[in-house]
Design a protein around this motif. Structure first.
Motif, mmCIF file in Angstrom:
data_model
loop_
_atom_site.group_PDB
_atom_site.id
_atom_site.type_symbol
_atom_site.label_atom_id
_atom_site.label_comp_id
_atom_site.label_asym_id
_atom_site.label_seq_id
_atom_site.Cartn_x
_atom_site.Cartn_y
_atom_site.Cartn_z
ATOM 1 N N ALA B 234 6.501 87.718 7.525
ATOM 2 C CA ALA B 234 7.937 87.473 7.819
ATOM 3 C C ALA B 234 8.268 86.227 8.574
ATOM 4 O O ALA B 234 9.239 85.868 8.995
ATOM 5 C CB ALA B 234 7.965 88.714 9.163
ATOM 6 N N GLY B 235 7.124 85.174 8.351
ATOM 7 C CA GLY B 235 7.679 83.942 8.983
ATOM 8 C C GLY B 235 7.239 83.367 10.085
ATOM 9 O O GLY B 235 7.460 82.481 10.765
ATOM 10 N N GLY B 236 6.646 84.596 10.898
ATOM 11 C CA GLY B 236 6.138 84.542 12.226
ATOM 12 C C GLY B 236 4.813 83.567 12.529
ATOM 13 O O GLY B 236 4.053 83.688 11.706
ATOM 14 N N ALA B 237 4.825 83.107 13.813
ATOM 15 C CA ALA B 237 3.514 82.679 14.145
ATOM 16 C C ALA B 237 2.368 83.562 14.699
ATOM 17 O O ALA B 237 2.913 84.418 15.565
ATOM 18 C CB ALA B 237 3.746 81.622 15.191
ATOM 19 N N THR B 238 1.442 83.689 14.265
ATOM 20 C CA THR B 238 0.376 84.544 14.839
ATOM 21 C C THR B 238 -0.927 84.059 14.585
ATOM 22 O O THR B 238 -1.319 82.998 13.785
ATOM 23 C CB THR B 238 0.519 85.880 13.843
ATOM 24 O OG1 THR B 238 -0.275 86.758 14.304
ATOM 25 C CG2 THR B 238 0.320 85.632 12.238
ATOM 26 N N GLY B 239 -2.049 84.650 15.173
ATOM 27 C CA GLY B 239 -3.390 84.147 15.059
ATOM 28 C C GLY B 239 -4.034 83.443 16.161
ATOM 29 O O GLY B 239 -3.177 83.040 17.026
ATOM 30 N N GLU B 240 -5.044 83.210 16.336
ATOM 31 C CA GLU B 240 -5.687 82.526 17.478
ATOM 32 C C GLU B 240 -6.856 81.707 16.871
ATOM 33 O O GLU B 240 -7.475 82.284 15.890
ATOM 34 C CB GLU B 240 -6.049 83.390 18.716
ATOM 35 C CG GLU B 240 -7.078 84.426 18.174
ATOM 36 C CD GLU B 240 -6.942 85.496 19.265
ATOM 37 O OE1 GLU B 240 -8.139 85.786 20.061
ATOM 38 O OE2 GLU B 240 -6.105 86.201 19.528
ATOM 39 N N PRO B 241 -7.203 80.726 17.317
ATOM 40 C CA PRO B 241 -8.329 79.965 16.833
ATOM 41 C C PRO B 241 -9.568 80.510 17.125
ATOM 42 O O PRO B 241 -9.969 81.334 18.122
ATOM 43 C CB PRO B 241 -8.370 78.477 17.886
ATOM 44 C CG PRO B 241 -7.099 78.517 18.405
ATOM 45 C CD PRO B 241 -6.523 79.880 18.611
ATOM 46 N N GLY B 242 -10.532 80.740 16.107
ATOM 47 C CA GLY B 242 -11.704 81.407 15.970
ATOM 48 C C GLY B 242 -12.754 80.618 16.528
ATOM 49 O O GLY B 242 -12.856 79.315 16.524
ATOM 50 N N ARG B 243 -13.814 81.333 16.593
ATOM 51 C CA ARG B 243 -15.286 80.500 16.889
ATOM 52 C C ARG B 243 -15.864 80.099 15.535
ATOM 53 O O ARG B 243 -16.176 80.777 14.840
ATOM 54 C CB ARG B 243 -16.218 81.352 17.684
ATOM 55 C CG ARG B 243 -15.997 81.144 19.267
ATOM 56 C CD ARG B 243 -16.987 82.035 20.000
ATOM 57 N NE ARG B 243 -18.479 81.929 19.376
ATOM 58 C CZ ARG B 243 -19.133 83.015 19.657
ATOM 59 N NH1 ARG B 243 -18.981 83.913 20.588
ATOM 60 N NH2 ARG B 243 -20.381 82.774 19.087
ATOM 61 N N ALA B 244 -15.680 78.855 15.394
ATOM 62 C CA ALA B 244 -16.136 78.438 14.112
ATOM 63 C C ALA B 244 -17.176 77.217 14.122
ATOM 64 O O ALA B 244 -17.373 76.539 15.345
ATOM 65 C CB ALA B 244 -15.012 77.356 13.205
ATOM 66 N N GLY B 245 -18.194 77.089 13.331
ATOM 67 C CA GLY B 245 -19.174 76.202 13.083
ATOM 68 C C GLY B 245 -19.045 74.865 12.612
ATOM 69 O O GLY B 245 -18.124 74.488 12.810
ATOM 70 N N LEU B 246 -19.983 74.562 11.766
ATOM 71 C CA LEU B 246 -20.003 73.353 11.239
ATOM 72 C C LEU B 246 -19.802 73.668 9.626
ATOM 73 O O LEU B 246 -20.433 74.348 9.106
ATOM 74 C CB LEU B 246 -21.193 72.477 11.514
ATOM 75 C CG LEU B 246 -21.335 72.020 12.959
ATOM 76 C CD1 LEU B 246 -22.698 71.280 12.951
ATOM 77 C CD2 LEU B 246 -20.208 70.888 13.115
ATOM 78 N N THR B 247 -19.082 72.655 8.985
ATOM 79 C CA THR B 247 -18.933 73.077 7.352
ATOM 80 C C THR B 247 -19.809 71.894 6.668
ATOM 81 O O THR B 247 -19.588 70.582 7.068
ATOM 82 C CB THR B 247 -17.637 72.724 7.316
ATOM 83 O OG1 THR B 247 -16.663 73.810 7.451
ATOM 84 C CG2 THR B 247 -17.343 72.716 5.454
ATOM 85 N N HIS B 248 -20.758 71.917 5.839
ATOM 86 C CA HIS B 248 -21.388 71.120 4.967
ATOM 87 C C HIS B 248 -20.940 70.856 3.555
ATOM 88 O O HIS B 248 -20.808 71.871 2.982
ATOM 89 C CB HIS B 248 -23.023 71.763 5.011
ATOM 90 C CG HIS B 248 -23.472 71.611 6.192
ATOM 91 N ND1 HIS B 248 -24.396 70.714 6.723
ATOM 92 C CD2 HIS B 248 -23.677 72.638 7.363
ATOM 93 C CE1 HIS B 248 -25.029 71.077 7.847
ATOM 94 N NE2 HIS B 248 -24.485 72.243 8.329
#
Lengths: 339, 260
Positions: B234-248
Motif C-alpha cells: 500500500a506504499g506504507g513504511a514497515t519493518g524493522e532492522p534485523g540482526r545481520a552478520g557479514l557479507t562475503h
C-alpha cells in the motif's frame, strides 16, 4: 693367353703409378717459399691460457660447464624421484567450496601408483560425514517458502573414483629465502560411482533431519593442485577437485512416484497411533522389490515419530522429476606417504 | 707413529677441501636459482590494473575493475592502496525468488516476511593495506622456460559504496499473477569494508608480472525483518532492522602488475 693378359695388366699398373708419382715430384717447384718470407716461430701458451684450457676441461657434475665451445643446458637433478613408487594420501578435511543449495564436509583418501615420473594411476574413496542443505537454502525455506529444485539439492553421501594423475610441472620455492621446498603441479582425472540422498525434512525443534536415498550416480572428476615434498617419503597436498554427477530424482528409497502415491493414500487413512506400527504401510501396499517400504514406516527413535511423515515430502520430490548436472567443487588438503 | 698421524692430519684438508669445494659447487648449482632472486621488488613501485569476477553467485553478481598501487618496502612486504569499481546486479535466481514470492498473496499466507541476507551489491571500494609475500619460487613450464613466481597474502580495510534492492518489500504491486512489482524498496549506503586476498604472481620481465588472486571483500550486512507486506504494497513504511552478520564477496582477480 694368360701371359698376355698379365703383361697388359702389369703395363697398365706401371702407367698409373707413374701418373700418381708425377705431382709429388713436381710439388716443390709449384709452391716455393719466397726468400723474403717472414719467419714465424711456435709460441708456448701463457700460464693464463693454460689455466683457461684446464678450466675448460674441468667437469662440474659431469658437465664441461666452463668450456666456451660447449653449450651446457643444466637440467637440475630432481631431488626426489616418484617413478615406481606408491603414495598413500589422506585428506582429513574436504570442504565443499561452491555450495549454493548444498554443503558437504568429508574425508578422503587416495592411493597413487606412480607408473612413471610424471604419470600415475589413482583411486580415491571419499565419505562426506556432513551433507545437508546450505544455510542459504534453509534461509529460502524459512523466509520465502522456496528451495532449490530436487536435482539441484541432491547430496553426495560417498563416492569412489579412479583415474590418472599427471604431474607435468616441477618447481621449487624458498620461504623467506631460507627454507627450500620442492613442489609439483598435480592434475587428476577420473570416473566412478557415488551414493546420493536428499533432505526430506530439515532438523527442527531438536529433531534431526531426515533423508531419502536417491540412488547411486555416475561420477566424473577433474582436479588440480600442488604437492610439496617433505623429505624423501612425505608430502603435503593441496588440491581442488570437481566431482561432476548427473542428478535425476525419480526414486526415493527405491520407490517410484506411483508407489509413493499408494503409500500416501494409506498414510492419509491411518491415525497417528496406527502409523507407529512397524508394518503400518507395507501391509497395505503392493510395491516392487526395489522399493524399501520399511524406510517409510515404524517409529524413528531419533525424531520420536513415525517415518511415514517422510512420504509426502518424498512424493513431492518425484512427482515432477527434475534433472541437473551438479558440480561439487571441494578443497582437498592432506598429506601423503611414499614408499 | 705420532709423526705420521700429524702428517695425515696436515694432509687431510688437502684432500678434503677440493672435494668440499666441488660439493659446494654442486650445492650452488642446486640452490642458486631460487635463493638468488632474478626479480627483486624491494624499493620499487608497482601499478596493477585487474579484472575480477565472482566464483560462486547466489543473490548478487559482481564484476570489478580495480587499480592497485603498491610500494614494495622489502622484497617480501609491500604497502598497497586499491580502488575498485564494480558492475553489479541481482542474479536470475534472486529475481525469480522475488517474483515467486510476490505471486503469493499476503492475505492467504506469509503476511509478514523477513528480507533475505547478503543482498547488498558493492558499487565501488577504496582500500589500503599490506601485502606479505614470503614465498618466492620457480617452476619449469617447458624444458627451457623457467618461470619465477611469488605467492602472497594481502589484507586491508577501507570504505565501500553499496546498493540494495529488496526481494520481499514491494511498494507498488503491478501484477500478482505475474509477480511484477513497480517499485521495490532500494537502499544505498557507504560503510566500512575489509578485504583479504591469497594470490600468486608470475614474473614476465623485470618490469611486469601476471597476477592471480582470490579476494574476499567483507562488509556488514543489514536488512529489514517483520515486514508487513500488505502495508508495504500500500506504499506504507514497515519493518524493522534485523540482526545481520557479514557479507562475503569472494572474487577471482586477474591483473598485470607494472613495476617501476
Amino acid at each position: 693367353m694368360r701371359w698376355v693378359l698379365l703383361a697388359a695388366l702389369a703395363a697398365l699398373t706401371e702407367a698409373e703409378g707413374n701418373e700418381a708419382a708425377a705431382p709429388e715430384a713436381a710439388a716443390p717447384e709449384a709452391s716455393p717459399i719466397p726468400e723474403d718470407a717472414e719467419v714465424v716461430a711456435l709460441r708456448e701458451p701463457t700460464p693464463e691460457e693454460l689455466a683457461a684450457q684446464e678450466r675448460a676441461q674441468r667437469l662440474v657434475s659431469g658437465a664441461p660447464l666452463y668450456n666456451p665451445n660447449v653449450a651446457v643446458h643444466i637440467v637440475q637433478r630432481k631431488a626426489f624421484a616418484d617413478g615406481g613408487k606408491r603414495e598413500v594420501v589422506l585428506y582429513p578435511a574436504v570442504p565443499q567450496a561452491n555450495g549454493k543449495f548444498t554443503q558437504h564436509f568429508g574425508t578422503a583418501a587416495s592411493l597413487v601408483y606412480h607408473l612413471h615420473e610424471n604419470f600415475g594411476l589413482q583411486v580415491t574413496p571419499q565419505y562426506n560425514w556432513y551433507s545437508s542443505d546450505s544455510s542459504f537454502n534453509q534461509e529460502l525455506v524459512d523466509k520465502v517458502r522456496q528451495e532449490g529444485l530436487a536435482a539441484s539439492t541432491l547430496l553426495l553421501n560417498w563416492g569412489v573414483q579412479g583415474g590418472v594423475e599427471v604431474t607435468p610441472l616441477y618447481g621449487k620455492f624458498a620461504f623467506f629465502d631460507s627454507t627450500l621446498a620442492q613442489f609439483q603441479v598435480v592434475l587428476t582425472g577420473g570416473a566412478g560411482l557415488g551414493s546420493t540422498r536428499h533432505l526430506l525434512r530439515p532438523a527442527a525443534q531438536g529433531k534431526p533431519a531426515s533423508f531419502g536415498d536417491t540412488g547411486n550416480k555416475f561420477l566424473g572428476s577433474v582436479g588440480g593442485g600442488f604437492r610439496v615434498q617433505l623429505g624423501d617419503r612425505f608430502a603435503l597436498r593441496l588440491e581442488v577437485r570437481d566431482l561432476v554427477y548427473t542428478a535425476r530424482v525419480d526414486h526415493v528409497n527405491g520407490c517410484s512416484a506411483s508407489e509413493l502415491r499408494q503409500m500416501r493414500d494409506v498414510f492419509d487413512r491411518l491415525t497417528r497411533e496406527q502409523l507407529d506400527a512397524p508394518d503400518a504401510i507395507s501391509s497395505q501396499v503392493a510395491v516392487g522389490s526395489a522399493c524399501r517400504v520399511e524406510r517409510f514406516e515404524g517409529l524413528d527413535s531419533e525424531r520420536n515419530e513415525s517415518r511415514a511423515y517422510d512420504i509426502r515430502q518424498a512424493l513431492s520430490l518425484v512427482e515432477e522429476p527434475s534433472s541437473d548436472v551438479l558440480n561439487n567443487v571441494s578443497v582437498y588438503a592432506g598429506f601423503s606417504v611414499l614408499f | 707413529m705420532t709423526g705420521r698421524l700429524a702428517l695425515a692430519l696436515l694432509l687431510l684438508p688437502a684432500f678434503t677441501v677440493p672435494g668440499a669445494a666441488f660439493a659446494a659447487e654442486d650445492e650452488v648449482l642446486e640452490r642458486v636459482v631460487v635463493r638468488n632472486r632474478l626479480f627483486d621488488l624491494g624499493g620499487r613501485l608497482e601499478l596493477t590494473p585487474s579484472l575480477g569476477f565472482m566464483l560462486v553467485t547466489r543473490l548478487t553478481d559482481h564484476y570489478t575493475l580495480s587499480g592497485d598501487a603498491a610500494f614494495n618496502v622489502l622484497n617480501t612486504l609491500a604497502v598497497e592502496a586499491r580502488a575498485s569499481v564494480a558492475y553489479s546486479r541481482q542474479t536470475g535466481l534472486a529475481r525469480r525468488i522475488a517474483q515467486q514470492f510476490l505471486q503469493r498473496d499476503p492475505v492467504l499466507g506469509i503476511e509478514r516476511a523477513d528480507d533475505l541476507s547478503d543482498g547488498w551489491e558493492m558499487r565501488g571500494s577504496v582500500l589500503g593495506g599490506l601485502r606479505w609475500a614470503p614465498i618466492y619460487g620457480k617452476i619449469s613450464l617447458l624444458a627451457e622456460m623457467p618461470v619465477h613466481f611469488q605467492a602472497f597474502l594481502s589484507a586491508g580495510a577501507g570504505a565501500g559504496s553499496f546498493h540494495r534492492q529488496s526481494l520481499v518489500y514491494c511498494r507498488q504491486l503491478v501484477s500478482r499473477d505475474d509477480g511484477t512489482c513497480g517499485d521495490w524498496l532500494t537502499e544505498d549506503k557507504v560503510s566500512g569494508i575489509a578485504s583479504g586476498a591469497l594470490g600468486i604472481r608470475f614474473f614476465t620481465s623485470q618490469q611486469g608480472s601476471l597476477r592471480f588472486e582470490v579476494r574476499d571483500y567483507v562488509f556488514p550486512d543489514s536488512y529489514l525483518v517483520n515486514i508487513d507486506r500488505v502495508v508495504a504494497e500500500a506504499g506504507g513504511a514497515t519493518g524493522e532492522p534485523g540482526r545481520a552478520g557479514l557479507t562475503h564477496l569472494v572474487m577471482l582477480d586477474v591483473g598485470y602488475a607494472f613495476t617501476f
